[in-house]
Design an enzyme around this catalytic site. Structure first.
Site, mmCIF file in Angstrom:
data_model
loop_
_atom_site.group_PDB
_atom_site.id
_atom_site.type_symbol
_atom_site.label_atom_id
_atom_site.label_comp_id
_atom_site.label_asym_id
_atom_site.label_seq_id
_atom_site.Cartn_x
_atom_site.Cartn_y
_atom_site.Cartn_z
ATOM 1 C CB THR A 32 -12.172 18.130 56.862
ATOM 2 O OG1 THR A 32 -12.766 17.255 55.825
ATOM 3 C CG2 THR A 32 -13.596 18.108 58.047
ATOM 4 C CB ALA A 71 -19.123 20.002 53.510
ATOM 5 C CB CYS A 72 -16.404 16.322 57.332
ATOM 6 S SG CYS A 72 -16.084 17.108 59.170
ATOM 7 N N GLY A 73 -19.203 15.411 58.290
ATOM 8 C CA GLY A 73 -20.261 15.416 59.312
ATOM 9 C C GLY A 73 -19.251 15.286 60.372
#
Length: 286
Positions: A110, A112-114
């Site tokens: 995904t 640049a997800c946290g």
């Protein structure tokens, strides 16, 4: 009311269910989807190695299996740690962390997800423009028939039974383009790339229909392309529902055999077309 026993893999959602020309409001169960980040401890700090989307549970087994499949264990003794305060992070301790980092094929499924669901949505929202829908209210009967229209454009599936498809349609249900791939995300990427190459982005007043379930990535890709309405044959995940609601997308799941569930964005549908009248007039449990 929670429709299923409490479980880290399952959560509840309130949906509008269309079937037989009528709409009812009821509870539904959706699979939990959250990102899991693998970090490597280099002796002084933890370094991100990979992020994958998963259903919580048996995370250390998942990481061990991934490391084995990637050929990263190589006989070295490793230990895995997971802090209860940061359950979406697994830290790997290895005798030669630099070798592992250098040889890893870093996989981020995904963008640049946290490391928590809400963090992922917040980061995505920064990149997404509000979806544009000016085409009027959508007929529930039309939505229910969209997977059938996509099905006519799946010759490779007819031959193999092993491919997903993604299609782009007009508000009137005209199929503009469709692509097949063994990966549901790849099919959506092909479709968005086709539209991008023709200068069609953002795709306001268009519908995305997929033959797959609706995971976070499918909704994410639709939102980044400006698609306001996503219709899927399969089930949505919890993070897909959360993302669609937060970004203003209409998310329809289980669209098959003349029925579907609306998980977000029901205001774009013309409920007066149904025999049951407006949404919420009829209610039932799961």
């Amino acid at each position: 009311m929670t429709p299923r026993p409490s479980s880290p893999a399952v959560t509840g959602a309130r949906v509008l269910a269309y079937a037989g020309g009528q709409i009812t409001e009821r509870d539904d169960a959706v699979a939990v989807e959250e990102p899991l980040e693998l970090r490597v401890w280099d002796g002084e700090k933890s370094i991100p190695l990979a992020v994958t989307m998963r259903t919580p549970g048996h995370d250390l087994d998942l990481v061990r299996g991934w490391l084995h499949a990637e050929g990263l264990l190589d006989g070295d003794p490793v230990s895995l740690g997971q802090d209860p305060d940061t359950p979406n992070v697994v830290t790997l301790h290895a005798p030669n962390p630099q070798r592992l980092l250098a040889s890893a094929r870093v996989g981020v499924t995904t963008s640049a997800c946290g490391v928590c669901g809400s963090g992922s949505v917040e980061r995505l929202a920064v990149r997404v423009c509000p979806p544009v829908w000016t085409a009027g209210l959508l007929s529930p009967a039309l939505l229910a028939g969209l997977p059938g229209r996509l099905r006519t454009a799946q010759p490779a599936y007819d031959a193999t039974g092993g491919l997903h498809a993604a299609g782009l349609l007009t508000p009137a249900g005209e199929l503009l383009a469709a692509f097949e791939d063994v990966g549901r995300h790849n099919a959506v990427d092909k479709l968005v790339g086709w539209a991008l190459g023709r200068g069609l982005l953002p795709l306001g007043d268009h519908l995305l229909v997929t033959s797959s379930r609706a995971g976070f990535e499918v909704v994410q890709k639709a939102a980044l392309a400006g698609v306001p309405v996503v219709v899927t044959v399969g089930a949505p995940s919890s993070l897909a529902v959360e993302t669609a609601a937060a970004l203003g997308l209409t998310l329809v799941g289980f669209a098959r055999e003349g029925r579907f569930n609306v998980y977000a964005g029901a205001e774009r549908l013309a409920w007066e077309d149904t025999a049951g009248g407006g949404p919420g007039l009829s209610s039932t449990g799961s």
